[in-house]
Design a protein around this motif. Structure first.
Motif, PDB file in Angstrom:
ATOM      1  N   THR A  59       0.868  -1.183   0.000  1.00 54.48           N
ATOM      2  CA  THR A  59       0.000   0.000   0.000  1.00 54.48           C
ATOM      3  C   THR A  59       0.899   1.224   0.000  1.00 54.48           C
ATOM      4  N   ILE A  60       0.583   2.179  -0.878  1.00 54.25           N
ATOM      5  CA  ILE A  60       1.416   3.365  -1.054  1.00 54.25           C
ATOM      6  C   ILE A  60       0.550   4.608  -0.897  1.00 54.25           C
ATOM      7  N   LYS A  61       0.942   5.460   0.027  1.00 55.07           N
ATOM      8  CA  LYS A  61       0.205   6.710   0.296  1.00 55.07           C
ATOM      9  C   LYS A  61       0.714   7.806  -0.631  1.00 55.07           C
ATOM     10  N   LEU A  62      -0.216   8.495  -1.308  1.00 54.97           N
ATOM     11  CA  LEU A  62       0.144   9.567  -2.241  1.00 54.97           C
ATOM     12  C   LEU A  62       0.165  10.898  -1.491  1.00 54.97           C
ATOM     13  N   LEU A  63       1.338  11.524  -1.440  1.00 53.00           N
ATOM     14  CA  LEU A  63       1.523  12.729  -0.643  1.00 53.00           C
ATOM     15  C   LEU A  63       1.518  14.000  -1.474  1.00 53.00           C
ATOM     16  N   LYS A  64       1.946  13.905  -2.728  1.00 53.61           N
ATOM     17  CA  LYS A  64       2.050  15.084  -3.578  1.00 53.61           C
ATOM     18  C   LYS A  64       1.675  14.716  -5.007  1.00 53.61           C
ATOM     19  N   GLU A  65       1.426  15.729  -5.824  1.00 51.03           N
ATOM     20  CA  GLU A  65       0.976  15.492  -7.194  1.00 51.03           C
ATOM     21  C   GLU A  65       1.930  14.618  -8.011  1.00 51.03           C
ATOM     22  N   PRO A  66       3.261  14.799  -7.894  1.00 44.76           N
ATOM     23  CA  PRO A  66       4.139  13.898  -8.658  1.00 44.76           C
ATOM     24  C   PRO A  66       3.916  12.430  -8.301  1.00 44.76           C
ATOM     25  N   GLY A  67       3.577  12.162  -7.040  1.00 42.74           N
ATOM     26  CA  GLY A  67       3.270  10.792  -6.653  1.00 42.74           C
ATOM     27  C   GLY A  67       1.989  10.297  -7.306  1.00 42.74           C
ATOM     28  N   VAL A  68       1.010  11.176  -7.420  1.00 44.41           N
ATOM     29  CA  VAL A  68      -0.234  10.822  -8.103  1.00 44.41           C
ATOM     30  C   VAL A  68       0.051  10.458  -9.555  1.00 44.41           C
ATOM     31  N   ASP A  69       0.828  11.294 -10.227  1.00 47.39           N
ATOM     32  CA  ASP A  69       1.161  11.033 -11.632  1.00 47.39           C
ATOM     33  C   ASP A  69       1.927   9.721 -11.786  1.00 47.39           C
ATOM     34  N   TYR A  70       2.851   9.468 -10.874  1.00 46.02           N
ATOM     35  CA  TYR A  70       3.688   8.270 -10.969  1.00 46.02           C
ATOM     36  C   TYR A  70       2.865   6.998 -10.802  1.00 46.02           C
ATOM     37  N   MET A  71       1.893   7.029  -9.914  1.00 44.33           N
ATOM     38  CA  MET A  71       1.140   5.819  -9.577  1.00 44.33           C
ATOM     39  C   MET A  71      -0.110   5.600 -10.428  1.00 44.33           C
ATOM     40  N   ARG A  72      -0.342   6.443 -11.399  1.00 42.65           N
ATOM     41  CA  ARG A  72      -1.531   6.223 -12.244  1.00 42.65           C
ATOM     42  C   ARG A  72      -1.442   4.874 -12.970  1.00 42.65           C
ATOM     43  N   GLN A  73      -0.229   4.461 -13.290  1.00 40.26           N
ATOM     44  CA  GLN A  73      -0.027   3.169 -13.935  1.00 40.26           C
ATOM     45  C   GLN A  73       1.054   2.402 -13.187  1.00 40.26           C
ATOM     46  N   VAL A  74       0.770   1.160 -12.862  1.00 38.90           N
ATOM     47  CA  VAL A  74       1.740   0.275 -12.223  1.00 38.90           C
ATOM     48  C   VAL A  74       1.916  -0.940 -13.128  1.00 38.90           C
TER      49      VAL A  74
END
Length: 624
Positions: A59-74
């Motif tokens: 489980t990965i907590k998204l803290l900032k927008e770059p994290g949101v962008d990075y995790m859109r696709q795994v």
């Protein structure tokens, strides 16, 4: 302490193409990280034949927008022929506690394969991508997937390496390995807590945990020498010793090295006219190194099994195993004994007490009759030398009595970098000059590699490009760079209009590109608290600067003499009228393959003084 190759931050398992999860990301400071891993669970269930099921859950907590962008696709990757992957859970936990499952329509699978019914040449990798919808800061991304390994890398054996980064936040980490007790598993952990060790139904279940909720950014600058224990890590293996790894590799690899008629004919052609074992072996090595380009093999068991020599010759490509196997076959065809040798090509200089396959991630050749190691994957390393990243390292010899041996350290005395420059400086700042350079050892290899594919038209334009922004002409020339030799040279003449301001000043350095000027060496930063990979070398530079009538030299770089354990540096400056001659000699006394932290500290202190000297400016003006 000359740095002759790129530093690798961790020991990588390059021998095998393992399933990976792109979402693991890179370590960042806790207060700047765009995301953090709250939980991570890794489970292996191993069978006696070496097959296993691996389950990863995070489980990965998204803290900032770059994290949101990075995790859109795994994306998860795996071998189509030997593995199968199933996503068990993929969801987003919203900030208000709602769970949003990823719809199956958001799964994308891509399979690498051959044309039509043909087999793939390079890779049979499948990538499974999960696209998370409607992510936002504050969400927690969950993923659980299972990899079933249907065909083991080595029959009846299992080994793995797990390592974690103290500079990255980790909430709760758990690793569990469940294997038959009959496989006699061995393990060693650093920084992890062994939370369970139980025998159940003839199976040994061991579990480790770790937390890192207050990550500390490492101050270490150089990771070129890595030992387990430098970071939280785990080694686990059912191999009882390193000899078993070499034997397991040899079972599949050595039959591929038996010469057939095609190999015998090719060996005869390559070695025609050569006399003696060394000359014949030299010719065969050069042919493989320069005619077979490097190409990885991620097809099923291709991670540890060489391709057939027919395929390698037909396609003129292969990975390290293919190079070593082809060269061994050619040598055998000419009656020259050789053995393949497994070595770590990354940053490990010792074999751990727990034998793990991924710690020997490269294959080279050993010629007992010449007591010589060669690495034909390098298309720039001369016969008789080794690339620095495999020099001075333990090897596992394959075939015959399995032995742990060691490659020789890099021959530092051959590393020579010598530059001579003459410049006539006109009253308007125009320069008419010549430069000659001689290189030995690693510098010759670097220079040959960079010049080998430059065509004549490009060579004619090099001088003008090196002085881009100025009106320049001249010529640069060098002997044929294609042969794999440990010496090389180049000469140049150049005429550049108004290159220097008048009056003005400049630090004295080579006016054209050379691989490692003293100024560049002096600018490097050393890690004074840790050991590092290193090689020694000798650098010499001579400058003869003649200023036109009507000009005067106001100040010159000072003379300096340094003589310490790490280096010797002598710089002299002489003046005769309007002619200034500067000579610099630097002897890098590193004795590789590893320099200690104490050596590095002395090196850094001395290099700081060298830096001040080479940055000192020559000041000139017109006479009043």
């Amino acid at each position: 302490m000359t740095q002759g190759w790129k530093r690798w931050p961790v020991v990588l398992a390059m021998f095998a193409c393992a399933a990976t999860m792109a979402a693991d990301g890179k370590a960042q400071k806790a207060d700047t990280a765009p995301m953090r891993r709250e939980t991570f669970a890794l489970d292996y269930v191993v069978q006696a034949d070496g097959t296993y099921v691996e389950t990863r859950e995070s489980t990965i907590k998204l803290l900032k927008e770059p994290g949101v962008d990075y995790m859109r696709q795994v994306t998860v990757g795996y071998s189509t022929s030997t593995e199968a992957v199933e996503v068990l859970e993929a969801y987003t936990r919203k900030a208000d506690g709602r769970r949003v499952d990823v719809p199956k329509d958001n799964y994308q699978k891509s399979v690498e394969g051959g044309e039509g019914d043909g087999n793939p040449a390079f890779s049979d990798r499948t990538t499974l991508t999960v696209v998370y919808p409607d992510l936002e800061v504050g969400d927690t991304v969950g993923l659980k997937y299972r990899t079933t390994v249907k065909t083991p890398i080595f029959d009846d054996r299992f080994s793995t390496v797990e390592a974690f980064d103290e500079a990255r936040y980790e909430g709760d980490v758990r690793v569990r390995i469940d294997a038959p007790e009959s496989m006699q598993p061995r393990w060693k952990a650093w920084g992890l807590k062994e939370s369970r060790n139980a025998l159940q139904d003839d199976r040994r279940v061991v579990e480790w945990t770790w937390q890192n909720r207050a990550p500390v950014e490492s101050e270490r600058k150089d990771w070129s020498v890595y030992s387990f224990g430098d970071s939280p890590s785990l080694l686990y293996s059912t191999f009882q010793d390193n000899a078993q790894i070499a034997q397991a590799y040899g079972v599949r690899a050595l039959p591929k090295a038996v010469p057939d008629d095609r190999i015998r004919k090719l060996a005869d052609e390559i070695a025609k006219g050569k006399q003696g074992e060394r000359d014949v072996a030299h010719a065969l090595y050069d042919w493989v190194a320069t005619n077979i380009r490097y190409a990885g093999n991620c097809i099923g068991l291709g991670a540890v099994v060489p391709r057939d020599t027919t395929f390698v010759l037909d396609n003129r490509m292969g990975d390290c195993k293919d190079h070593a196997t082809l060269l061994q076959a050619l040598l055998t065809a000419k009656g020259i004994e050789s053995r393949q040798a497994l070595v770590n090509a990354s940053s490990s200089y010792t074999l751990p007490e727990v034998p793990v396959v991924s710690m020997v991630n490269h294959v080279i050749n050993y010629l007992p009759g010449l007591d010589l190691y060669v690495d034909s994957t390098s298309d720039s390393t001369p016969f008789g030398s080794l690339p620095p990243n495999v020099a001075g390292k333990p090897v596992l010899l394959v075939g015959g009595p399995v032995a742990v041996s060691k490659t020789p350290a890099h021959a530092d005395e051959r590393n020579v970098h010598k530059v001579d420059v003459t410049m006539k400086i006109a009253a308007d700042g125009s320069v008419d000059g010549t430069m000659s350079a001689q290189f030995g050892g690693m510098f010759a290899e670097m220079t040959r590699a960079s010049l080998r594919n430059i065509d004549e038209e490009t060579r004619k334009d090099l001088v003008s490009k090196m002085f881009q922004g100025h009106t320049a002409k001249g010529n640069i020339a060098w002997p044929d760079a294609k042969p794999l030799l440990d010496t090389h040279s180049l000469t140049a003449d150049f005429q550049v209009e108004q290159l220097l301001p008048v009056p003005g000043a400049f630090p004295v350095r080579p006016p054209m590109y050379v691989p490692r000027p003293i100024e560049s060496l002096a600018a490097q930063e050393s890690d004074t608290a840790h050991p590092s990979a290193c090689v020694g070398a000798t650098f010499e530079e001579t400058y003869r600067l003649e200023f036109a009538e009507g000009m005067q030299v106001i100040a010159v770089p000072p003379a300096v003499t340094l003589d310490g354990p790490a280096l010797r540096y002598v710089a002299t400056t002489t003046r005769a009228g309007n002619v200034v001659t500067i000579h610099r000699l630097l002897e890098d006394r590193a004795k590789g393959p590893i320099c200690s932290a104490a050596f590095n500290a002395d090196y850094a202190a001395q290099l700081k003084k060298v830096r001040a000297n080479v940055q000192a400016q020559l000041v000139y003006a017109t006479k009043e």
